[in-house]
Design a protein around this motif. Structure first.
Motif, PDB file in Angstrom:
ATOM      1  N   SER A  83      -3.591   2.886  -3.694  1.00  0.00           N
ATOM      2  CA  SER A  83      -3.722   4.342  -3.574  1.00  0.00           C
ATOM      3  C   SER A  83      -2.507   4.867  -2.831  1.00  0.00           C
ATOM      4  O   SER A  83      -1.705   4.094  -2.287  1.00  0.00           O
ATOM      5  N   GLU A  84      -2.375   6.174  -2.796  1.00  0.00           N
ATOM      6  CA  GLU A  84      -1.227   6.788  -2.128  1.00  0.00           C
ATOM      7  C   GLU A  84      -1.303   6.644  -0.606  1.00  0.00           C
ATOM      8  O   GLU A  84      -0.281   6.768   0.079  1.00  0.00           O
ATOM      9  N   CYS A  85      -2.477   6.408  -0.068  1.00  0.00           N
ATOM     10  CA  CYS A  85      -2.646   6.292   1.383  1.00  0.00           C
ATOM     11  C   CYS A  85      -2.245   4.896   1.866  1.00  0.00           C
ATOM     12  O   CYS A  85      -2.214   3.930   1.085  1.00  0.00           O
ATOM     13  N   ASN A  86      -1.968   4.803   3.159  1.00  0.00           N
ATOM     14  CA  ASN A  86      -1.522   3.520   3.712  1.00  0.00           C
ATOM     15  C   ASN A  86      -2.683   2.542   3.804  1.00  0.00           C
ATOM     16  O   ASN A  86      -3.818   2.835   3.421  1.00  0.00           O
ATOM     17  N   ALA A 117       0.843  -1.193   0.000  1.00  0.00           N
ATOM     18  CA  ALA A 117       0.000   0.000   0.000  1.00  0.00           C
ATOM     19  C   ALA A 117       0.879   1.244   0.000  1.00  0.00           C
ATOM     20  O   ALA A 117       2.099   1.196   0.126  1.00  0.00           O
ATOM     21  N   GLY A 118       0.183   2.410  -0.160  1.00  0.00           N
ATOM     22  CA  GLY A 118       0.907   3.667  -0.129  1.00  0.00           C
ATOM     23  C   GLY A 118       1.472   3.963   1.246  1.00  0.00           C
ATOM     24  O   GLY A 118       1.291   3.215   2.202  1.00  0.00           O
ATOM     25  N   THR A 119       2.114   5.126   1.349  1.00  0.00           N
ATOM     26  CA  THR A 119       2.818   5.483   2.579  1.00  0.00           C
ATOM     27  C   THR A 119       2.219   6.683   3.297  1.00  0.00           C
ATOM     28  O   THR A 119       2.670   7.020   4.396  1.00  0.00           O
ATOM     29  N   LEU A 120       1.229   7.344   2.694  1.00  0.00           N
ATOM     30  CA  LEU A 120       0.662   8.534   3.332  1.00  0.00           C
ATOM     31  C   LEU A 120      -0.235   8.141   4.497  1.00  0.00           C
ATOM     32  O   LEU A 120      -0.977   7.158   4.428  1.00  0.00           O
ATOM     33  N   ASN A 121      -0.169   8.942   5.557  1.00  0.00           N
ATOM     34  CA  ASN A 121      -0.953   8.677   6.759  1.00  0.00           C
ATOM     35  C   ASN A 121      -2.231   9.513   6.756  1.00  0.00           C
ATOM     36  O   ASN A 121      -2.466  10.344   5.866  1.00  0.00           O
ATOM     37  N   LYS A 122      -3.026   9.305   7.761  1.00  0.00           N
ATOM     38  CA  LYS A 122      -4.283  10.030   7.877  1.00  0.00           C
ATOM     39  C   LYS A 122      -4.031  11.542   7.942  1.00  0.00           C
ATOM     40  O   LYS A 122      -3.180  12.009   8.692  1.00  0.00           O
ATOM     41  N   GLY A 123      -4.775  12.294   7.140  1.00  0.00           N
ATOM     42  CA  GLY A 123      -4.629  13.745   7.099  1.00  0.00           C
ATOM     43  C   GLY A 123      -3.679  14.235   6.045  1.00  0.00           C
ATOM     44  O   GLY A 123      -3.671  15.444   5.730  1.00  0.00           O
ATOM     45  N   ASP A 124      -2.851  13.369   5.474  1.00  0.00           N
ATOM     46  CA  ASP A 124      -1.913  13.803   4.428  1.00  0.00           C
ATOM     47  C   ASP A 124      -2.663  14.032   3.116  1.00  0.00           C
ATOM     48  O   ASP A 124      -3.703  13.408   2.848  1.00  0.00           O
ATOM     49  N   SER A 125      -2.115  14.912   2.308  1.00  0.00           N
ATOM     50  CA  SER A 125      -2.719  15.203   1.010  1.00  0.00           C
ATOM     51  C   SER A 125      -2.457  14.070   0.026  1.00  0.00           C
ATOM     52  O   SER A 125      -1.362  13.487  -0.008  1.00  0.00           O
ATOM     53  N   CYS A 126      -3.466  13.708  -0.763  1.00  0.00           N
ATOM     54  CA  CYS A 126      -3.344  12.616  -1.726  1.00  0.00           C
ATOM     55  C   CYS A 126      -4.070  13.005  -3.008  1.00  0.00           C
ATOM     56  O   CYS A 126      -4.869  13.952  -3.034  1.00  0.00           O
ATOM     57  N   ASN A 127      -3.818  12.301  -4.050  1.00  0.00           N
ATOM     58  CA  ASN A 127      -4.439  12.536  -5.345  1.00  0.00           C
ATOM     59  C   ASN A 127      -5.328  11.349  -5.679  1.00  0.00           C
ATOM     60  O   ASN A 127      -4.839  10.233  -5.876  1.00  0.00           O
ATOM     61  N   ILE A 128      -6.648  11.560  -5.722  1.00  0.00           N
ATOM     62  CA  ILE A 128      -7.579  10.474  -5.980  1.00  0.00           C
ATOM     63  C   ILE A 128      -7.415   9.905  -7.385  1.00  0.00           C
ATOM     64  O   ILE A 128      -7.780   8.760  -7.662  1.00  0.00           O
ATOM     65  N   TYR A 166      -7.857   5.705   3.191  1.00  0.00           N
ATOM     66  CA  TYR A 166      -8.177   5.803   1.760  1.00  0.00           C
ATOM     67  C   TYR A 166      -8.133   7.266   1.356  1.00  0.00           C
ATOM     68  O   TYR A 166      -8.230   8.175   2.197  1.00  0.00           O
ATOM     69  N   CYS A 167      -7.967   7.502   0.070  1.00  0.00           N
ATOM     70  CA  CYS A 167      -7.906   8.872  -0.432  1.00  0.00           C
ATOM     71  C   CYS A 167      -9.325   9.338  -0.728  1.00  0.00           C
ATOM     72  O   CYS A 167      -9.990   8.827  -1.648  1.00  0.00           O
ATOM     73  N   GLY A 168      -9.821  10.283   0.048  1.00  0.00           N
ATOM     74  CA  GLY A 168     -11.181  10.755  -0.101  1.00  0.00           C
ATOM     75  C   GLY A 168     -11.331  11.815  -1.173  1.00  0.00           C
ATOM     76  O   GLY A 168     -10.344  12.289  -1.774  1.00  0.00           O
ATOM     77  N   SER A 169     -12.560  12.210  -1.412  1.00  0.00           N
ATOM     78  CA  SER A 169     -12.850  13.239  -2.427  1.00  0.00           C
ATOM     79  C   SER A 169     -12.281  14.596  -2.038  1.00  0.00           C
ATOM     80  O   SER A 169     -12.103  15.470  -2.888  1.00  0.00           O
ATOM     81  N   SER A 170     -11.978  14.797  -0.772  1.00  0.00           N
ATOM     82  CA  SER A 170     -11.400  16.064  -0.317  1.00  0.00           C
ATOM     83  C   SER A 170      -9.907  16.152  -0.588  1.00  0.00           C
ATOM     84  O   SER A 170      -9.296  17.193  -0.314  1.00  0.00           O
ATOM     85  N   GLY A 171      -9.309  15.089  -1.089  1.00  0.00           N
ATOM     86  CA  GLY A 171      -7.871  15.101  -1.345  1.00  0.00           C
ATOM     87  C   GLY A 171      -7.047  14.816  -0.118  1.00  0.00           C
ATOM     88  O   GLY A 171      -5.846  15.111  -0.094  1.00  0.00           O
ATOM     89  N   LYS A 172      -7.655  14.252   0.925  1.00  0.00           N
ATOM     90  CA  LYS A 172      -6.965  13.900   2.153  1.00  0.00           C
ATOM     91  C   LYS A 172      -7.134  12.403   2.437  1.00  0.00           C
ATOM     92  O   LYS A 172      -8.150  11.805   2.065  1.00  0.00           O
ATOM     93  N   CYS A 173      -6.145  11.831   3.091  1.00  0.00           N
ATOM     94  CA  CYS A 173      -6.244  10.428   3.509  1.00  0.00           C
ATOM     95  C   CYS A 173      -7.134  10.348   4.740  1.00  0.00           C
ATOM     96  O   CYS A 173      -6.901  11.052   5.741  1.00  0.00           O
ATOM     97  N   GLU A 174      -8.139   9.501   4.667  1.00  0.00           N
ATOM     98  CA  GLU A 174      -9.096   9.354   5.758  1.00  0.00           C
ATOM     99  C   GLU A 174      -9.161   7.887   6.206  1.00  0.00           C
ATOM    100  O   GLU A 174      -8.816   6.971   5.446  1.00  0.00           O
ATOM    101  N   THR A 175      -9.599   7.723   7.447  1.00  0.00           N
ATOM    102  CA  THR A 175      -9.687   6.365   8.000  1.00  0.00           C
ATOM    103  C   THR A 175     -10.725   5.545   7.242  1.00  0.00           C
ATOM    104  O   THR A 175     -11.814   6.042   6.926  1.00  0.00           O
ATOM    105  N   ARG A 176     -10.419   4.327   6.959  1.00  0.00           N
ATOM    106  CA  ARG A 176     -11.328   3.458   6.217  1.00  0.00           C
ATOM    107  C   ARG A 176     -12.596   3.204   7.037  1.00  0.00           C
ATOM    108  O   ARG A 176     -12.548   3.017   8.254  1.00  0.00           O
ATOM    109  N   GLY A 177     -13.716   3.152   6.295  1.00  0.00           N
ATOM    110  CA  GLY A 177     -14.990   3.000   6.976  1.00  0.00           C
ATOM    111  C   GLY A 177     -15.559   1.599   6.917  1.00  0.00           C
ATOM    112  O   GLY A 177     -16.592   1.333   7.549  1.00  0.00           O
TER     113      GLY A 177
END
Length: 360
Positions: A44-47, A19-30, A51-62
């Protein structure tokens, strides 16, 4: 070219892609979300916990789609699985409602599609991954696996990268929307009956056993346990017994050889000690003979003038005692008496404490 079920390649998807290396709150490109080439694992870029949300931030998986998701520690709190009638997409952002026939679906996600009314008749329960509740996702579209014999069908061929002893190679997974017991022929695009044991084949999906041998004929199913003849069990049993007996005999022979060697050492030691003891006895006899041969130790000694042969005190007391005469009992005579041996001469010593004519 072989057509193998997708389930055979799950091992490569988890072991080769991270998986990617970005943590929660980091900027990502969907827009970077994709399926990796060769394994088709979602990336995805997130760990693995975001997951990379529509806001362009890594968010906790639901949500999660696996019982044991990748990337979580044993003490981490896992997202909830979706209830019946919903599914968790590859992004694992949140649960969604299952899709009707003709809706978009993700690769090999048959569980995202709504099942037919007669799903109990069409559902694959063999574990081969042919469909889920009679529904199948082919070419990113939901459909039912209800095509009958001779009817036109839809086929999806997906090349996967596999790894073997000879290195990397390509395996193609071929899936269709035919009913159970049929397969979608890739050339004619019609449903055909699965072939029986011994019939010619070009892919596993053509055989009812799902095992097309390298010789080009259908073999027995690999899930069927192998049965061996009685003689095989007899040979194996004899081999096990022979191995045990051989091991025990080898240990016995080895220990017996060691015992014989130790016994020979003890015998050699005993012979040496016995020879040494005999030499000591010979030396003592030689010393005794030498003492008896000294002047004054014969019958004319002072003892013979004082004592008679029967041990009585002699009446001849007029014999002079010479100044240089030997003492009645010498130290050597005491030594010979004290060694506990019965081989000394009683005439060479006086027994202490014996009465002679009422005197000591």
């Amino acid at each position: 070219m072989r057509f193998l079920p997708f389930t055979l390649f799950l091992f490569s998807s988890y072991s080769l892609v991270k998986a990617g290396t970005l943590n929660k709150g980091d900027s990502c490109n969907i827009g970077d979300n994709r399926l990796q080439a060769g394994t088709y694992q979602f990336w995805s870029e997130c760990n693995s916990q975001t997951y990379c949300g529509s806001s362009g931030k890594c968010e906790t998986r639901g949500c999660r789609k696996d019982d044991f998701p990748f990337g979580y520690a044993p003490d981490d709190k896992l997202p909830e699985k979706c209830p019946k009638g919903q599914f968790c997409p590859d992004e694992e952002d949140q649960c969604q409602q299952i899709q009707p026939v003709g809706s978009d679906c993700q690769l090999n996600r048959d569980d995202q599609c709504e099942g037919p009314p007669n799903f109990k008749e069409l559902a694959d329960t063999s574990g081969r991954g042919l469909n889920v509740n009679g529904s199948v996702c082919l070419n990113s579209k939901c459909m039912w696996a209800n095509a009958t014999l001779g009817v036109a069908c839809i086929v999806e061929n997906t090349p996967y990268t596999a790894y073997g002893v000879d290195g990397e190679f390509i395996d193609i997974v071929s899936r269709g929307n035919c009913q159970l017991g049929l397969y979608c022929d890739a050339a004619q695009k019609v449903c055909m009956a699965e072939k029986l044991f011994g019939e010619a084949c070009t892919a596993d999906k053509e055989c009812s056993s799902w095992n097309c041998l390298g010789s080009g004929v259908c073999g027995v199913s690999e899930s069927i346990p192998h049965h061996f003849a009685i003689w095989v069990y007899i040979v194996v049993g004899l081999g096990i017994f022979g191995g045990m007996f051989g091991t025990l005999f080898g240990l016995y022979w080895t220990h017996r050889k060691q015992r014989d060697e130790e016994r020979e050492k003890r015998m050699q030691y005993w012979r040496e000690q016995n020879a040494f003891h005999q030499n000591l006895l010979a030396m003592r006899e030689t010393a005794r003979a030498s003492i008896l041969s000294l002047p004054g130790n014969g019958n004319s000694s002072a003892r013979s003038t004082l004592y008679s042969r029967d041990g009585a005190f002699s009446d001849d007391v007029s014999a002079p005692i010479l100044p240089n005469a030997a003492p009645k009992v010498s130290g050597l005579r005491h030594y010979l008496a004290d060694d506990g041996s019965s081989e000394f001469d009683d005439g060479l010593m006086m027994q202490s404490g014996k009465k002679v004519d009422g005197r000591f």
